[in-house]
Scaffold this active site. Sequence first.
Site, PDB file in Angstrom:
ATOM      1  N   GLU A 230      33.749  52.277  43.575  1.00  0.00           N
ATOM      2  CA  GLU A 230      33.831  53.917  43.646  1.00  0.00           C
ATOM      3  C   GLU A 230      33.099  54.300  44.782  1.00  0.00           C
ATOM      4  O   GLU A 230      32.028  53.603  45.345  1.00  0.00           O
ATOM      5  CB  GLU A 230      32.866  54.236  42.378  1.00  0.00           C
ATOM      6  CG  GLU A 230      32.746  55.775  42.278  1.00  0.00           C
ATOM      7  CD  GLU A 230      31.826  56.308  41.192  1.00  0.00           C
ATOM      8  OE1 GLU A 230      31.721  55.559  40.237  1.00  0.00           O
ATOM      9  OE2 GLU A 230      31.127  57.410  41.163  1.00  0.00           O
ATOM     10  N   ASP A 232      31.680  57.580  46.404  1.00  0.00           N
ATOM     11  CA  ASP A 232      31.315  58.865  46.141  1.00  0.00           C
ATOM     12  C   ASP A 232      31.116  59.457  47.666  1.00  0.00           C
ATOM     13  O   ASP A 232      29.821  59.631  48.082  1.00  0.00           O
ATOM     14  CB  ASP A 232      29.686  58.965  45.206  1.00  0.00           C
ATOM     15  CG  ASP A 232      30.201  58.657  43.945  1.00  0.00           C
ATOM     16  OD1 ASP A 232      31.419  58.464  43.547  1.00  0.00           O
ATOM     17  OD2 ASP A 232      29.177  57.966  43.450  1.00  0.00           O
ATOM     18  N   GLU A 235      28.546  64.127  45.876  1.00  0.00           N
ATOM     19  CA  GLU A 235      27.932  64.495  44.816  1.00  0.00           C
ATOM     20  C   GLU A 235      26.985  65.267  45.184  1.00  0.00           C
ATOM     21  O   GLU A 235      25.866  65.082  45.732  1.00  0.00           O
ATOM     22  CB  GLU A 235      27.391  63.136  43.982  1.00  0.00           C
ATOM     23  CG  GLU A 235      28.546  62.168  43.687  1.00  0.00           C
ATOM     24  CD  GLU A 235      27.820  61.237  42.628  1.00  0.00           C
ATOM     25  OE1 GLU A 235      27.947  61.441  41.408  1.00  0.00           O
ATOM     26  OE2 GLU A 235      27.234  60.263  43.147  1.00  0.00           O
ATOM     27  N   HIS A 246      29.695  52.304  45.959  1.00  0.00           N
ATOM     28  CA  HIS A 246      29.188  51.602  44.858  1.00  0.00           C
ATOM     29  C   HIS A 246      30.366  50.618  44.608  1.00  0.00           C
ATOM     30  O   HIS A 246      31.524  50.698  44.613  1.00  0.00           O
ATOM     31  CB  HIS A 246      29.342  52.334  43.400  1.00  0.00           C
ATOM     32  CG  HIS A 246      28.528  53.425  43.156  1.00  0.00           C
ATOM     33  ND1 HIS A 246      27.265  53.398  42.425  1.00  0.00           N
ATOM     34  CD2 HIS A 246      28.533  54.781  43.404  1.00  0.00           C
ATOM     35  CE1 HIS A 246      26.650  54.359  42.442  1.00  0.00           C
ATOM     36  NE2 HIS A 246      27.485  55.401  42.910  1.00  0.00           N
TER      37      HIS A 246
END
Length: 456
Positions: A230, A232, A235, A246
């Site tokens: 993932e 990101d 966020e 991640h």
Amino acid sequence: MFSKTSLLSLLAAGASAQQVGTLTSETHPSMPIQSCSAAGSCTSVSTTVTMDANWRWLHTTEGYTNCYTGNEWNTTICADGATCAANCALDGADYSGTYGVTASSGDLTLKFVTEGSYSTNIGSRLYLMASESKYYMFKLLNKEFTFDVDVSNLPCGLNGALYLVEMDEDGGMAKYSTNKAGAKYGTGYCDTQCPHDIKFIDGEANVEDWTPSSNDANAGSGKYGTCCNEMDLWEANVVSAALTPHVCSVEGQTRCSGTDCGDGDERYSGVCDKDGCDFNSYRMGDQSFYGKGKTVDTSSKFTVVTQFITNDGTDSGTLSEIRRIYVQGGKVIQNSVSKVSGVTDSNSITDAWCNEQKTAFGDTNSFEKLGGLASMGGSLSRGMVLALSVWDDHAVNMLWLDSTYPTDKDATTPGAARGTCETSSGVPSEIETSAASSSVTYGNIKIGAINSTYGA
Ligand SMILES: *[C@@H]1O[C@H](CO)[C@@H](O)[C@H](O)[C@H]1NC(C)=O
Ligand SMILES: *[C@@H]1O[C@H](CO)[C@@H](O)[C@H](O)[C@H]1NC(C)=O
């Protein structure tokens, strides 16, 4: 998440079998993006979005009976995962009426709480599509991703997240023949938290050991989780923002059970790095950079650029650095520089920077253990799906993003302060009422060669 509890009976009879419901027609809202060349000329791509399957009405293929209501399965219809997948259909979505999702000229607005005719919807998660049945696959190694965002109406406790996950292009249809709905109906989600609240994983319902949530009327968790890398990109809310790669030791969407899911005390024993290596300007010691009236002023729209630099400057190199640039009011704003003792004064993410940050904050370094930037780069070269969402946090009230966390730490403890929200803020049962009218708008997505998508 959402489930309908009743339905008008005026609708034409007969959902088609094969696990796709036709009581509401599925029309994906348009969200075109632009693809830019190194010279900076951009062409429009006719992409659309689809709603994640978890939010959709799930009913019997024969009629109108719910397979899932609130946070529970009908165990008569769904005695086991395979039977449930055969008996239940995911239906089309009324994007604005039910889910509060509206699209206009490349912009997508997600409302936090939507009072529909049959239900109250909380949050949403959508994916960008290249065609009616395929997700758009972003291959961003040695490229950049740019978008506009308006977080001015997203208070403490909310998270407007725009991110990439390594889902299958077809939602898993080819791999799992019992999944007849596919990407068109938003199936196949995975991320590095290996979420257990996903209703269908690998073509089966996640009914085994299903436990309704104690504080979320719409969610529960099953035996299986669904894991994948993932990235990101974003966020954030009006107070804080994080940029976080991640990684996982597994490649592509992978169902987990037991220790591999990394639940609870086994957080650092699972196949994915749940913490990631985050760049949150406030947490990195610059408290005047991001927020209302600050350098990046969250009271109005701005542009966010993320660059994926490789070690040799080619598309086949290894990911070596993730850079962040903002643009607001025609001005290019370089990311804030780390001001944490023991961490290099840098404004970008590298493996060395992550290692320093983990040491300085006393955090477990599962990012390095599970492959670091090279692993993230593997996903970026294979292709990742774009998720656009807004959510509140029934586990820890989003305090990891916008407050002091863990809450028993003093705000002066390195790494504890992440934003100015109170440690008592972000409680879902409160903000789902007090901040119900919150929303986030994403738009003007551009991808292309490094430095090609924003006015430098
Ligand atoms: C569960 O499904 C069965 C079979 O369709 C149905 O008779 C029953 O009413 C359902 N239960 C609930 C609570 O909806
Ligand atoms: C992109 O721009 C930055 C400065 O604005 C420069 O340092 C960098 O070399 C550029 N990269 C490429 C690949 O053009």
